[in-house]
Motif scaffolding. Structure first.
Motif, PDB file in Angstrom:
ATOM      1  N   ARG A 131      20.842   0.875  53.292  1.00 28.70           N
ATOM      2  CA  ARG A 131      21.473   2.026  53.926  1.00 28.70           C
ATOM      3  C   ARG A 131      22.994   2.001  53.870  1.00 28.70           C
ATOM      4  NH1 ARG A 131      18.304   5.373  57.063  1.00 28.70           N
ATOM      5  NH2 ARG A 131      16.214   4.624  57.399  1.00 28.70           N
ATOM      6  N   ASP A 132      23.598   0.822  53.731  1.00 27.62           N
ATOM      7  CA  ASP A 132      25.052   0.754  53.707  1.00 27.62           C
ATOM      8  C   ASP A 132      25.639   1.026  52.323  1.00 27.62           C
ATOM      9  OD1 ASP A 132      24.118  -1.597  52.626  1.00 27.62           O
ATOM     10  OD2 ASP A 132      25.617  -2.869  53.575  1.00 27.62           O
ATOM     11  N   GLN A 133      24.820   1.279  51.332  1.00 26.64           N
ATOM     12  CA  GLN A 133      25.293   1.599  49.996  1.00 26.64           C
ATOM     13  C   GLN A 133      25.406   3.114  49.837  1.00 26.64           C
ATOM     14  OE1 GLN A 133      22.339  -0.230  47.516  1.00 26.64           O
ATOM     15  NE2 GLN A 133      23.625  -2.014  47.161  1.00 26.64           N
ATOM     16  N   ALA A 134      26.397   3.528  49.053  1.00 29.52           N
ATOM     17  CA  ALA A 134      26.544   4.943  48.746  1.00 29.52           C
ATOM     18  C   ALA A 134      25.489   5.328  47.714  1.00 29.52           C
ATOM     19  CB  ALA A 134      27.937   5.237  48.218  1.00 29.52           C
ATOM     20  N   ALA A 135      24.900   6.488  47.884  1.00 31.15           N
ATOM     21  CA  ALA A 135      23.887   6.971  46.946  1.00 31.15           C
ATOM     22  C   ALA A 135      24.537   7.861  45.894  1.00 31.15           C
ATOM     23  CB  ALA A 135      22.813   7.750  47.693  1.00 31.15           C
ATOM     24  N   LEU A 136      23.989   7.810  44.721  1.00 27.21           N
ATOM     25  CA  LEU A 136      24.451   8.654  43.632  1.00 27.21           C
ATOM     26  C   LEU A 136      24.295  10.116  44.017  1.00 27.21           C
ATOM     27  CD1 LEU A 136      25.320   8.878  40.612  1.00 27.21           C
ATOM     28  CD2 LEU A 136      22.888   8.909  40.065  1.00 27.21           C
ATOM     29  N   ARG A 137      25.368  10.897  43.815  1.00 31.55           N
ATOM     30  CA  ARG A 137      25.298  12.338  44.044  1.00 31.55           C
ATOM     31  C   ARG A 137      24.698  12.967  42.798  1.00 31.55           C
ATOM     32  NH1 ARG A 137      29.024  15.104  47.413  1.00 31.55           N
ATOM     33  NH2 ARG A 137      28.049  16.889  46.416  1.00 31.55           N
ATOM     34  N   ILE A 138      23.388  13.231  42.866  1.00 25.92           N
ATOM     35  CA  ILE A 138      22.677  13.714  41.684  1.00 25.92           C
ATOM     36  C   ILE A 138      23.184  15.081  41.246  1.00 25.92           C
ATOM     37  CG2 ILE A 138      20.661  12.284  42.081  1.00 25.92           C
ATOM     38  CD1 ILE A 138      19.267  14.659  43.353  1.00 25.92           C
ATOM     39  N   ASP A 139      23.665  15.885  42.200  1.00 27.55           N
ATOM     40  CA  ASP A 139      24.210  17.195  41.836  1.00 27.55           C
ATOM     41  C   ASP A 139      25.461  17.036  40.981  1.00 27.55           C
ATOM     42  OD1 ASP A 139      25.448  16.107  44.194  1.00 27.55           O
ATOM     43  OD2 ASP A 139      26.272  18.079  44.684  1.00 27.55           O
ATOM     44  N   ARG A 140      26.276  16.056  41.313  1.00 29.17           N
ATOM     45  CA  ARG A 140      27.499  15.841  40.537  1.00 29.17           C
ATOM     46  C   ARG A 140      27.189  15.278  39.158  1.00 29.17           C
ATOM     47  NH1 ARG A 140      32.084  13.793  44.876  1.00 29.17           N
ATOM     48  NH2 ARG A 140      32.186  15.793  45.965  1.00 29.17           N
ATOM     49  N   LEU A 141      26.253  14.356  39.093  1.00 26.38           N
ATOM     50  CA  LEU A 141      25.872  13.792  37.801  1.00 26.38           C
ATOM     51  C   LEU A 141      25.411  14.901  36.865  1.00 26.38           C
ATOM     52  CD1 LEU A 141      25.270  11.480  35.853  1.00 26.38           C
ATOM     53  CD2 LEU A 141      23.063  11.191  37.011  1.00 26.38           C
ATOM     54  N   ARG A 142      24.521  15.742  37.338  1.00 29.91           N
ATOM     55  CA  ARG A 142      23.991  16.837  36.512  1.00 29.91           C
ATOM     56  C   ARG A 142      25.117  17.818  36.141  1.00 29.91           C
ATOM     57  NH1 ARG A 142      20.239  18.546  39.705  1.00 29.91           N
ATOM     58  NH2 ARG A 142      18.634  17.245  38.801  1.00 29.91           N
ATOM     59  N   GLN A 143      25.934  18.174  37.119  1.00 30.27           N
ATOM     60  CA  GLN A 143      27.006  19.146  36.887  1.00 30.27           C
ATOM     61  C   GLN A 143      27.997  18.657  35.834  1.00 30.27           C
ATOM     62  OE1 GLN A 143      29.971  19.565  40.034  1.00 30.27           O
ATOM     63  NE2 GLN A 143      29.753  21.785  39.859  1.00 30.27           N
ATOM     64  N   VAL A 144      28.422  17.410  35.933  1.00 28.82           N
ATOM     65  CA  VAL A 144      29.396  16.882  34.977  1.00 28.82           C
ATOM     66  C   VAL A 144      28.761  16.739  33.598  1.00 28.82           C
ATOM     67  CG1 VAL A 144      30.905  14.936  34.427  1.00 28.82           C
ATOM     68  CG2 VAL A 144      30.722  15.721  36.788  1.00 28.82           C
ATOM     69  N   ARG A 145      27.517  16.295  33.546  1.00 26.91           N
ATOM     70  CA  ARG A 145      26.821  16.190  32.259  1.00 26.91           C
ATOM     71  C   ARG A 145      26.747  17.557  31.590  1.00 26.91           C
ATOM     72  NH1 ARG A 145      22.019  17.687  30.886  1.00 26.91           N
ATOM     73  NH2 ARG A 145      21.093  17.715  32.970  1.00 26.91           N
ATOM     74  N   GLU A 146      26.365  18.569  32.362  1.00 24.73           N
ATOM     75  CA  GLU A 146      26.249  19.920  31.807  1.00 24.73           C
ATOM     76  C   GLU A 146      27.617  20.484  31.414  1.00 24.73           C
ATOM     77  OE1 GLU A 146      24.029  21.974  34.841  1.00 24.73           O
ATOM     78  OE2 GLU A 146      22.101  21.208  34.082  1.00 24.73           O
ATOM     79  N   ARG A 147      28.645  20.138  32.158  1.00 27.91           N
ATOM     80  CA  ARG A 147      29.997  20.597  31.817  1.00 27.91           C
ATOM     81  C   ARG A 147      30.407  20.071  30.437  1.00 27.91           C
ATOM     82  NH1 ARG A 147      33.767  18.458  35.781  1.00 27.91           N
ATOM     83  NH2 ARG A 147      32.425  19.540  37.241  1.00 27.91           N
ATOM     84  N   HIS A 148      29.943  18.888  30.098  1.00 31.41           N
ATOM     85  CA  HIS A 148      30.205  18.333  28.764  1.00 31.41           C
ATOM     86  C   HIS A 148      29.310  18.969  27.709  1.00 31.41           C
ATOM     87  CE1 HIS A 148      33.049  15.011  29.392  1.00 31.41           C
ATOM     88  NE2 HIS A 148      32.508  14.885  30.583  1.00 31.41           N
ATOM     89  N   GLY A 149      28.307  19.706  28.145  1.00 27.70           N
ATOM     90  CA  GLY A 149      27.383  20.331  27.207  1.00 27.70           C
ATOM     91  C   GLY A 149      26.351  19.362  26.665  1.00 27.70           C
ATOM     92  N   TRP A 150      26.107  18.291  27.399  1.00 29.31           N
ATOM     93  CA  TRP A 150      25.175  17.270  26.939  1.00 29.31           C
ATOM     94  C   TRP A 150      23.818  17.417  27.603  1.00 29.31           C
ATOM     95  CZ3 TRP A 150      29.069  12.785  28.080  1.00 29.31           C
ATOM     96  CH2 TRP A 150      30.089  12.814  27.133  1.00 29.31           C
ATOM     97  N   SER A 151      22.790  17.154  26.837  1.00 34.23           N
ATOM     98  CA  SER A 151      21.440  17.066  27.386  1.00 34.23           C
ATOM     99  C   SER A 151      21.278  15.688  28.022  1.00 34.23           C
ATOM    100  CB  SER A 151      20.411  17.229  26.258  1.00 34.23           C
ATOM    101  OG  SER A 151      20.523  16.137  25.347  1.00 34.23           O
ATOM    102  N   GLN A 152      20.175  15.516  28.736  1.00 32.28           N
ATOM    103  CA  GLN A 152      19.884  14.195  29.292  1.00 32.28           C
ATOM    104  C   GLN A 152      19.725  13.190  28.151  1.00 32.28           C
ATOM    105  OE1 GLN A 152      16.439  14.761  31.798  1.00 32.28           O
ATOM    106  NE2 GLN A 152      17.684  15.482  33.521  1.00 32.28           N
ATOM    107  N   ARG A 153      19.137  13.627  27.075  1.00 28.11           N
ATOM    108  CA  ARG A 153      18.948  12.752  25.913  1.00 28.11           C
ATOM    109  C   ARG A 153      20.301  12.296  25.363  1.00 28.11           C
ATOM    110  NH1 ARG A 153      15.144  14.908  21.447  1.00 28.11           N
ATOM    111  NH2 ARG A 153      13.673  14.073  22.943  1.00 28.11           N
TER     112      ARG A 153
END
Length: 121
Positions: free
Chosen positions: A3-25
């Motif tokens: 619980r004391d660890q920060a969790a990955l902000r999945i919305d930010r990961l997806r948003q930045v990936r898409e901003r680069h125009g990259w697929s998950q692959r």
């Protein structure tokens, strides 16, 4: 995850990936992980290791802190080699003298670049 660890902000990961125009692959290929693993990170099913998170942040050109949600500034921190001598002087002047010092420094730099008047004789 503890619980004391920060969790990955999945919305930010997806948003930045898409901003680069990259697929998950594509992100997976660039980071040396599988497409399915990227999907699990983005769905919140799995958390990346610290090493993988560092690689992902570097490839996406954002800070780890941004991906973890501890800052809203996506820019990665500067390393000492990324600043030239003028930039270091500017930063040190701001830290020591604030904006008045920066303005004085700027005025001095501008004065050095102005053409000198011709003296007629």
């Amino acid at each position: 995850m503890a619980r004391d660890q920060a969790a990955l902000r999945i919305d930010r990961l997806r948003q930045v990936r898409e901003r680069h125009g990259w697929s998950q692959r594509e992100l997976g290929r660039l980071c040396g992980i599988g497409e399915a693993q990227v999907g699990k990170y983005e769905s919140g099913e799995n958390e990346p290791t610290a090493t993988k998170l560092k690689i992902i942040a570097e490839k996406l050109d954002v800070s780890i802190d941004y991906l973890l949600g501890t800052t809203d500034d996506p820019r990665p921190p500067l390393s000492p080699g990324e600043l030239n001598a003028d930039e270091r002087d500017l930063l040190n002047t701001y830290r020591n003298d604030g904006w008045p010092g920066v303005l004085h420094m700027g005025a001095d730099q501008i004065a050095k670049q102005l053409p000198r008047p011709k003296v007629s004789g």
